[in-house]
Design a protein around this motif. Sequence first.
Motif, PDB file in Angstrom:
ATOM      1  N   GLN A  47      -6.332  -9.960   2.451  1.00  0.00           N
ATOM      2  CA  GLN A  47      -5.189  -9.977   3.355  1.00  0.00           C
ATOM      3  C   GLN A  47      -4.423  -8.661   3.299  1.00  0.00           C
ATOM      4  O   GLN A  47      -3.978  -8.143   4.337  1.00  0.00           O
ATOM      5  CB  GLN A  47      -4.254 -11.135   2.988  1.00  0.00           C
TER       6      GLN A  47
ATOM      7  N   ASP B 289      -3.754  -6.186   6.416  1.00  0.00           N
ATOM      8  CA  ASP B 289      -2.413  -5.759   6.814  1.00  0.00           C
ATOM      9  C   ASP B 289      -2.299  -4.245   6.840  1.00  0.00           C
ATOM     10  O   ASP B 289      -1.629  -3.670   7.702  1.00  0.00           O
ATOM     11  CB  ASP B 289      -1.368  -6.332   5.853  1.00  0.00           C
ATOM     12  N   GLU B 290      -2.952  -3.584   5.882  1.00  0.00           N
ATOM     13  CA  GLU B 290      -2.844  -2.126   5.792  1.00  0.00           C
ATOM     14  C   GLU B 290      -3.655  -1.421   6.870  1.00  0.00           C
ATOM     15  O   GLU B 290      -3.170  -0.502   7.523  1.00  0.00           O
ATOM     16  CB  GLU B 290      -3.314  -1.661   4.418  1.00  0.00           C
TER      17      GLU B 290
ATOM     18  N   HIS C 144      -2.936  -2.982  11.008  1.00  0.00           N
ATOM     19  CA  HIS C 144      -1.537  -3.359  11.214  1.00  0.00           C
ATOM     20  C   HIS C 144      -1.181  -3.480  12.688  1.00  0.00           C
ATOM     21  O   HIS C 144      -0.162  -4.067  13.024  1.00  0.00           O
ATOM     22  CB  HIS C 144      -0.613  -2.341  10.535  1.00  0.00           C
TER      23      HIS C 144
END
Length: 370
Positions: free
Chosen positions: A98, A102-103, A106
């Motif tokens: 996760q 997200d990184e 994004h």
Amino acid sequence: MRLHYTEWDPARHGTAGPVFDQLFDLFQKLLQHTAGDAEEALDWMRQLDAKYGLTDGADMDLDDFIEELKKRGYLRDEADGEGQRIEITARTERSLRQAALDEIFHDLKKNGRGNHDTPHAGRGTDRLPETRRWQFGDDLTHLDVTGTVHNALRRSGGARDWTMREDDLRVHQTNHQATVATVLMIDLSHSMVLYGEDRITPARKTALALSELIMTEYPKDTLDIVAFGNDAWEVSVKELPYLNVGPYYTNTRAGLQRARDLLHRRKNQNKQIFMITDGKPSCHFEDGRMYRNAYGLDRRIVNKVLDEGVACRREGITITTFMIARDPYLQNFVRELTEANRGRAYYADLNDLGSFLFEDYVRNRRKNVR
């Protein structure tokens, strides 16, 4: 419904606050670089704490942080031949996927689950405002009631005893949606950590993010991971955080063969291979024995790889190569493979590797070779 508020109890609720969150974020980043080795990551944290005072003035030190990780189910003590060893848990593996998602992704926008829209109208699940005449086999849940009744009334001249015929029926057009079977090939040859550049960490992080993307946003799609070095082998999602390089040559041919075999088993309409590599093919097997040559582009090896590219093209499998090296002669090899497969190639920066792959996966359409 009544809500009851109580004083925060660290024993029941765990230690909360920005200090834990900041340390946990750092811990996850270090795990990416240590291939999931918790003890090495914690050792790095101790060195950083001693040098920069990460926990100075905080309400927890690193020992407290480690105990909190165990309490929350992120770490466990595992017995080995020399005593106890700290290892990450399945919960941490999910958290790493996760965090990578997200990184790297994004900018991900939610656009439905399990489908990729194409420019073609057909039978799908997302209704469009445009309508057409009903055809046998059309799903009546997409019936345009207003348009259908209007047609029937107009044909009947507004009579009170109007009737409806098949020709009156109108249905909404829908987006045609395709599922995708993807094999992600990751080069684990020794060159991925040579020359003072860490190339395996962004490749591993990209695999983590892509697997999380597919499992959460496109569950009808499939993702298989193939690692390749002297040979090629399948990697499960659970194994992704622990991928690391070895003293390997680069058997690109074996990787493509394994990927093609996996895609044969998939029933998805579209099939593709994403290959992350930094080097030229330097070995393959002939009559059960390895032939290797780490110097230059050996046509005896390269031509076998190109044959696999052609075989993939004939089976409708597109190869997209993400090249993370700038050597001109290596780029020439990538161009040859791309032309043989009629696929795509990106000469991606390590910092943008995930963005390149994400954009190509989600759009799922042909682009000009760069």
